[in-house]
Design a protein around this motif. Structure first.
Motif, mmCIF file in Angstrom:
data_model
loop_
_atom_site.group_PDB
_atom_site.id
_atom_site.type_symbol
_atom_site.label_atom_id
_atom_site.label_comp_id
_atom_site.label_asym_id
_atom_site.label_seq_id
_atom_site.Cartn_x
_atom_site.Cartn_y
_atom_site.Cartn_z
ATOM 1 N N LEU A 74 61.835 16.433 26.470
ATOM 2 C CA LEU A 74 62.849 17.421 26.112
ATOM 3 C C LEU A 74 62.626 17.962 24.699
ATOM 4 O O LEU A 74 62.846 19.137 24.438
ATOM 5 N N GLU A 75 62.167 17.095 23.801
ATOM 6 C CA GLU A 75 61.853 17.559 22.445
ATOM 7 C C GLU A 75 60.706 18.569 22.477
ATOM 8 O O GLU A 75 60.723 19.561 21.744
ATOM 9 N N ASP A 76 59.724 18.331 23.357
ATOM 10 C CA ASP A 76 58.616 19.287 23.516
ATOM 11 C C ASP A 76 59.147 20.633 24.005
ATOM 12 O O ASP A 76 58.726 21.694 23.525
ATOM 13 N N ALA A 83 62.552 26.247 25.098
ATOM 14 C CA ALA A 83 62.935 26.298 26.504
ATOM 15 C C ALA A 83 64.123 25.395 26.863
ATOM 16 O O ALA A 83 64.689 25.532 27.933
ATOM 17 N N ALA A 84 64.487 24.464 25.983
ATOM 18 C CA ALA A 84 65.576 23.542 26.318
ATOM 19 C C ALA A 84 66.088 22.874 25.056
ATOM 20 O O ALA A 84 65.453 22.928 24.011
ATOM 21 N N ASP A 85 67.238 22.247 25.172
ATOM 22 C CA ASP A 85 67.815 21.502 24.066
ATOM 23 C C ASP A 85 68.283 20.150 24.609
ATOM 24 O O ASP A 85 69.163 20.100 25.469
ATOM 25 N N PRO A 86 67.698 19.046 24.128
ATOM 26 C CA PRO A 86 68.094 17.726 24.629
ATOM 27 C C PRO A 86 69.577 17.427 24.479
ATOM 28 O O PRO A 86 70.124 16.632 25.228
ATOM 29 N N ALA A 87 70.238 18.075 23.546
ATOM 30 C CA ALA A 87 71.673 17.834 23.354
ATOM 31 C C ALA A 87 72.497 18.330 24.537
ATOM 32 O O ALA A 87 73.662 17.970 24.675
ATOM 33 N N GLN A 88 71.913 19.128 25.405
ATOM 34 C CA GLN A 88 72.633 19.672 26.556
ATOM 35 C C GLN A 88 72.711 18.689 27.724
ATOM 36 O O GLN A 88 73.405 18.941 28.692
ATOM 37 N N ILE A 89 71.973 17.583 27.646
ATOM 38 C CA ILE A 89 71.940 16.621 28.745
ATOM 39 C C ILE A 89 72.468 15.274 28.271
ATOM 40 O O ILE A 89 72.075 14.787 27.218
ATOM 41 N N ILE A 90 73.381 14.699 29.048
ATOM 42 C CA ILE A 90 73.940 13.388 28.733
ATOM 43 C C ILE A 90 73.510 12.419 29.825
ATOM 44 O O ILE A 90 73.760 12.658 31.008
ATOM 45 N N ILE A 91 72.858 11.340 29.415
ATOM 46 C CA ILE A 91 72.426 10.302 30.356
ATOM 47 C C ILE A 91 73.011 8.978 29.878
ATOM 48 O O ILE A 91 72.927 8.660 28.694
ATOM 49 N N ALA A 92 73.623 8.245 30.782
ATOM 50 C CA ALA A 92 74.225 6.966 30.423
ATOM 51 C C ALA A 92 73.897 5.931 31.490
ATOM 52 O O ALA A 92 73.732 6.261 32.651
ATOM 53 N N TYR A 93 73.791 4.677 31.061
ATOM 54 C CA TYR A 93 73.610 3.608 32.035
ATOM 55 C C TYR A 93 74.255 2.336 31.533
ATOM 56 O O TYR A 93 74.461 2.147 30.336
ATOM 57 N N ASN A 94 74.599 1.472 32.476
ATOM 58 C CA ASN A 94 75.161 0.172 32.172
ATOM 59 C C ASN A 94 74.652 -0.799 33.230
ATOM 60 O O ASN A 94 74.670 -0.490 34.419
ATOM 61 N N VAL A 95 74.175 -1.953 32.777
ATOM 62 C CA VAL A 95 73.672 -2.977 33.693
ATOM 63 C C VAL A 95 74.366 -4.280 33.319
ATOM 64 O O VAL A 95 74.315 -4.702 32.176
ATOM 65 N N GLU A 96 75.035 -4.903 34.278
ATOM 66 C CA GLU A 96 75.784 -6.136 34.024
ATOM 67 C C GLU A 96 75.527 -7.164 35.101
ATOM 68 O O GLU A 96 75.374 -6.821 36.266
ATOM 69 N N CYS A 97 75.518 -8.433 34.706
ATOM 70 C CA CYS A 97 75.500 -9.552 35.647
ATOM 71 C C CYS A 97 76.883 -10.180 35.623
ATOM 72 O O CYS A 97 77.369 -10.569 34.562
ATOM 73 N N LEU A 98 77.498 -10.288 36.793
ATOM 74 C CA LEU A 98 78.838 -10.846 36.895
ATOM 75 C C LEU A 98 78.886 -11.967 37.921
ATOM 76 O O LEU A 98 78.240 -11.871 38.974
ATOM 77 N N LEU A 99 79.655 -13.002 37.615
ATOM 78 C CA LEU A 99 79.847 -14.094 38.558
ATOM 79 C C LEU A 99 80.714 -13.609 39.694
ATOM 80 O O LEU A 99 81.744 -12.980 39.489
ATOM 81 N N LYS A 100 80.251 -13.869 40.921
ATOM 82 C CA LYS A 100 80.998 -13.397 42.110
ATOM 83 C C LYS A 100 82.023 -14.426 42.522
ATOM 84 O O LYS A 100 81.821 -15.570 42.507
#
Length: 87
Positions: A62-64, A70-87
């Motif tokens: 995106l920086e390229d 041609a684009a601005d990285p600030a226009q895209i939001i990407i988020a993730y979360n990964v958790e291990c939980l006891l069932k």
């Protein structure tokens, strides 16, 4: 029993596209069961490493595009979360 919960979402700023479906956060949720906390945490670590690497590659690309005007990285939001939980 342990459960790995992996949530990934993205959205695009309205300034970046006319496609209104892209404006919303679009989450993807994945659940996977493991028999031990150790196996769950190992999978969590691997997924987080992969997401971090992919994010770095995406940011670089995106920086390229930004340098080319041609684009601005600030226009895209990407988020993730990964958790291990006891069932």
């Amino acid at each position: 029993m342990w459960v790995l919960i992996y949530i990934f979402s993205y959205s695009v700023s309205p300034a970046a596209t006319n496609d209104r479906t892209e404006w919303r956060l679009v989450p993807t949720v994945v659940f996977q069961e493991f028999s031990s906390e150790e196996r769950c945490r190992a999978a969590k670590s691997k997924i987080e490493g992969s997401l971090s690497e992919a994010g770095a590659k995406l940011k670089s690309g995106l920086e390229d595009l930004k340098r080319a005007g041609a684009a601005d990285p600030a226009q895209i939001i990407i988020a993730y979360n990964v958790e291990c939980l006891l069932k």
